[in-house]
Design a protein around this motif. Structure first.
Motif, PDB file in Angstrom:
ATOM      1  N   HIS A 190     -12.076   3.551  -4.478  1.00  0.00           N
ATOM      2  CA  HIS A 190     -10.688   3.767  -4.910  1.00  0.00           C
ATOM      3  C   HIS A 190      -9.931   4.797  -4.072  1.00  0.00           C
ATOM      4  O   HIS A 190      -8.723   4.922  -4.225  1.00  0.00           O
ATOM      5  CB  HIS A 190     -10.595   4.174  -6.388  1.00  0.00           C
ATOM      6  N   ARG A 191     -10.601   5.569  -3.207  1.00  0.00           N
ATOM      7  CA  ARG A 191      -9.905   6.571  -2.401  1.00  0.00           C
ATOM      8  C   ARG A 191      -9.412   5.923  -1.111  1.00  0.00           C
ATOM      9  O   ARG A 191     -10.204   5.426  -0.315  1.00  0.00           O
ATOM     10  CB  ARG A 191     -10.825   7.742  -2.091  1.00  0.00           C
ATOM     11  N   TYR A 192      -8.088   5.942  -0.916  1.00  0.00           N
ATOM     12  CA  TYR A 192      -7.480   5.330   0.269  1.00  0.00           C
ATOM     13  C   TYR A 192      -6.521   6.326   0.922  1.00  0.00           C
ATOM     14  O   TYR A 192      -6.019   7.238   0.275  1.00  0.00           O
ATOM     15  CB  TYR A 192      -6.713   4.059  -0.098  1.00  0.00           C
ATOM     16  N   SER A 193      -6.276   6.107   2.207  1.00  0.00           N
ATOM     17  CA  SER A 193      -5.377   6.976   2.943  1.00  0.00           C
ATOM     18  C   SER A 193      -4.745   6.194   4.079  1.00  0.00           C
ATOM     19  O   SER A 193      -5.110   5.050   4.364  1.00  0.00           O
ATOM     20  CB  SER A 193      -6.144   8.183   3.490  1.00  0.00           C
ATOM     21  N   SER A 194      -3.777   6.839   4.746  1.00  0.00           N
ATOM     22  CA  SER A 194      -3.246   6.270   5.982  1.00  0.00           C
ATOM     23  C   SER A 194      -4.327   6.342   7.059  1.00  0.00           C
ATOM     24  O   SER A 194      -5.241   7.160   7.002  1.00  0.00           O
ATOM     25  CB  SER A 194      -1.997   7.046   6.410  1.00  0.00           C
ATOM     26  N   LEU A 195      -4.225   5.473   8.050  1.00  0.00           N
ATOM     27  CA  LEU A 195      -5.192   5.449   9.137  1.00  0.00           C
ATOM     28  C   LEU A 195      -4.944   6.623  10.082  1.00  0.00           C
ATOM     29  O   LEU A 195      -3.828   7.140  10.184  1.00  0.00           O
ATOM     30  CB  LEU A 195      -5.090   4.128   9.891  1.00  0.00           C
ATOM     31  N   ALA A 196      -5.994   7.032  10.803  1.00  0.00           N
ATOM     32  CA  ALA A 196      -5.872   8.174  11.702  1.00  0.00           C
ATOM     33  C   ALA A 196      -6.959   8.114  12.763  1.00  0.00           C
ATOM     34  O   ALA A 196      -7.966   7.420  12.603  1.00  0.00           O
ATOM     35  CB  ALA A 196      -5.970   9.491  10.927  1.00  0.00           C
ATOM     36  N   GLY A 197      -6.737   8.847  13.844  1.00  0.00           N
ATOM     37  CA  GLY A 197      -7.739   8.931  14.897  1.00  0.00           C
ATOM     38  C   GLY A 197      -7.276   9.859  16.007  1.00  0.00           C
ATOM     39  O   GLY A 197      -6.113  10.257  16.070  1.00  0.00           O
ATOM     40  N   ALA A 271       1.472   0.992  -9.511  1.00  0.00           N
ATOM     41  CA  ALA A 271       0.666   0.579 -10.662  1.00  0.00           C
ATOM     42  C   ALA A 271      -0.785   1.024 -10.511  1.00  0.00           C
ATOM     43  O   ALA A 271      -1.404   1.519 -11.469  1.00  0.00           O
ATOM     44  CB  ALA A 271       0.748  -0.940 -10.825  1.00  0.00           C
ATOM     45  N   GLU A 272      -1.346   0.877  -9.329  1.00  0.00           N
ATOM     46  CA  GLU A 272      -2.755   1.242  -9.133  1.00  0.00           C
ATOM     47  C   GLU A 272      -2.932   2.758  -9.102  1.00  0.00           C
ATOM     48  O   GLU A 272      -3.957   3.281  -9.563  1.00  0.00           O
ATOM     49  CB  GLU A 272      -3.293   0.604  -7.859  1.00  0.00           C
ATOM     50  N   ALA A 273      -1.944   3.483  -8.576  1.00  0.00           N
ATOM     51  CA  ALA A 273      -2.035   4.945  -8.609  1.00  0.00           C
ATOM     52  C   ALA A 273      -1.979   5.450 -10.047  1.00  0.00           C
ATOM     53  O   ALA A 273      -2.699   6.379 -10.429  1.00  0.00           O
ATOM     54  CB  ALA A 273      -0.917   5.562  -7.774  1.00  0.00           C
ATOM     55  N   GLU A 274      -1.139   4.848 -10.870  1.00  0.00           N
ATOM     56  CA  GLU A 274      -1.056   5.232 -12.279  1.00  0.00           C
ATOM     57  C   GLU A 274      -2.346   4.896 -13.014  1.00  0.00           C
ATOM     58  O   GLU A 274      -2.788   5.652 -13.884  1.00  0.00           O
ATOM     59  CB  GLU A 274       0.121   4.526 -12.949  1.00  0.00           C
ATOM     60  N   ALA A 275      -2.958   3.772 -12.662  1.00  0.00           N
ATOM     61  CA  ALA A 275      -4.183   3.336 -13.337  1.00  0.00           C
ATOM     62  C   ALA A 275      -5.422   4.064 -12.824  1.00  0.00           C
ATOM     63  O   ALA A 275      -6.484   4.000 -13.457  1.00  0.00           O
ATOM     64  CB  ALA A 275      -4.355   1.831 -13.163  1.00  0.00           C
TER      65      ALA A 275
END
Length: 303
Positions: A190-197, A271-275
């Motif tokens: 469930h932990r997501y973020s913007s891509l990076a490198g 919706a998914e952040a709230e849930a």
């Protein structure tokens, strides 16, 4: 709208680079009880009651003194002491663990000083020998230069440029416009973020954005626009934020760094952040700023 990553750098201290070699001035400011000092053990600091502890020079321990600069008419220092006893169970935390202590109205003003102190301490901790001849290094210029005792070559703190990007597809602002987020293989579900490198030698920042997105997700990026930046000394990065427009949709994760990547509409993201089925980065990170800038406002929940 002011973003959290901007607040952490909104009131930078005067680094007083020209004073670093002025021994008389340094002694006078160290003798001034108004000067403030942060102890850094190894490359960690210890908060008290959720706040960083700045003391007077008279109460500071012995160690390598770093001049951080001047703020509000006072000189600010860090003292780097031996790091072997800096254990998490004793309250000594690396910079990532200290971020909650930098997230209120008072502590935000101290954030640039803390980033400076911890970034310098990490560099000193990792830089023990001259890379040219292997000789020992001696600190100079209030800790901001290391000079080789054998060949005389000087070493200076390094910062690695890293790109971080929100990738979008579809008509900007349309209900079906989507944003690409990824989940690192080491992160919990469930932990997501913007891509990076990291940017590679001889590579432009825009090309680094395109390469990293393609390597991690298989998505081809065209237009790349600069958003902002954030110092991120964990251990020594400068995060350069971008908006990127996707030219393809199909995702093929590398299954090494990225375990999963998904396109989100704004409605799905909310919706998914709230849930709690989507957990986004903390409010002080430029990743959070990038995501909320695209979304159009604050989102619930964070790491």
């Amino acid at each position: 709208m002011t973003y959290a990553h901007e607040q952490l750098a909104a009131d930078p201290h005067d680094r007083l680079g020209l004073r670093r070699g002025d021994d008389d001035w340094l002694r006078a400011r160290w003798a001034d009880p108004a000067s403030r000092v942060l102890e850094v053990r190894g490359s960690r600091a210890r908060p008290l009651d959720g706040r960083l502890v700045w003391t007077s020079p008279a109460d500071a321990p012995d160690g390598l003194r770093l001049l951080l600069g001047e703020q509000d008419g006072a000189a600010w220092f860090a003292v780097v002491t031996e790091g072997r006893s800096a254990r998490v169970e004793d309250g000594w935390l690396p910079l990532r663990g200290l971020l909650p202590a930098l997230d209120d109205d008072v502590a935000v003003r101290e954030a640039p000083l803390a980033f400076h102190a911890l970034g310098m301490a990490e560099w000193l901790f990792a830089t023990k020998f001259c890379p040219r001849c292997g000789g020992g290094l001696e600190p100079q210029k209030a800790g901001h230069e290391l000079r080789c005792s054998r060949c005389g070559r000087s070493q200076f703190p390094r910062t690695d440029p890293a790109v971080i990007m929100v990738v979008t597809r579809g008509e900007p602002g349309a209900p079906d416009e989507t944003c690409l987020l990824g989940r690192n293989a080491a992160w919990p579900e469930h932990r997501y973020s913007s891509l990076a490198g990291f940017c590679e030698p001889g590579e432009s920042l825009e090309d680094a954005v395109r390469r990293e997105v393609a390597e991690e997700t298989g998505v081809v990026v065209g237009e790349v626009r600069y958003f902002g930046n954030q110092p991120w000394p964990m251990p020594a990065s400068l995060m350069l934020g971008f908006h990127a427009r996707a030219e393809t949709e199909t995702i093929e994760v590398d299954e090494h760094e990225i375990a999963d990547a998904r396109w989100f509409t704004r409605e799905q993201m909310r919706a998914e952040a709230e849930a709690g089925s989507l957990v986004l980065p903390g409010g002080v990170s430029i990743s959070r700023s990038l995501i909320e800038h695209w979304y159009g406002g604050p989102l619930p929940g964070q790491w």
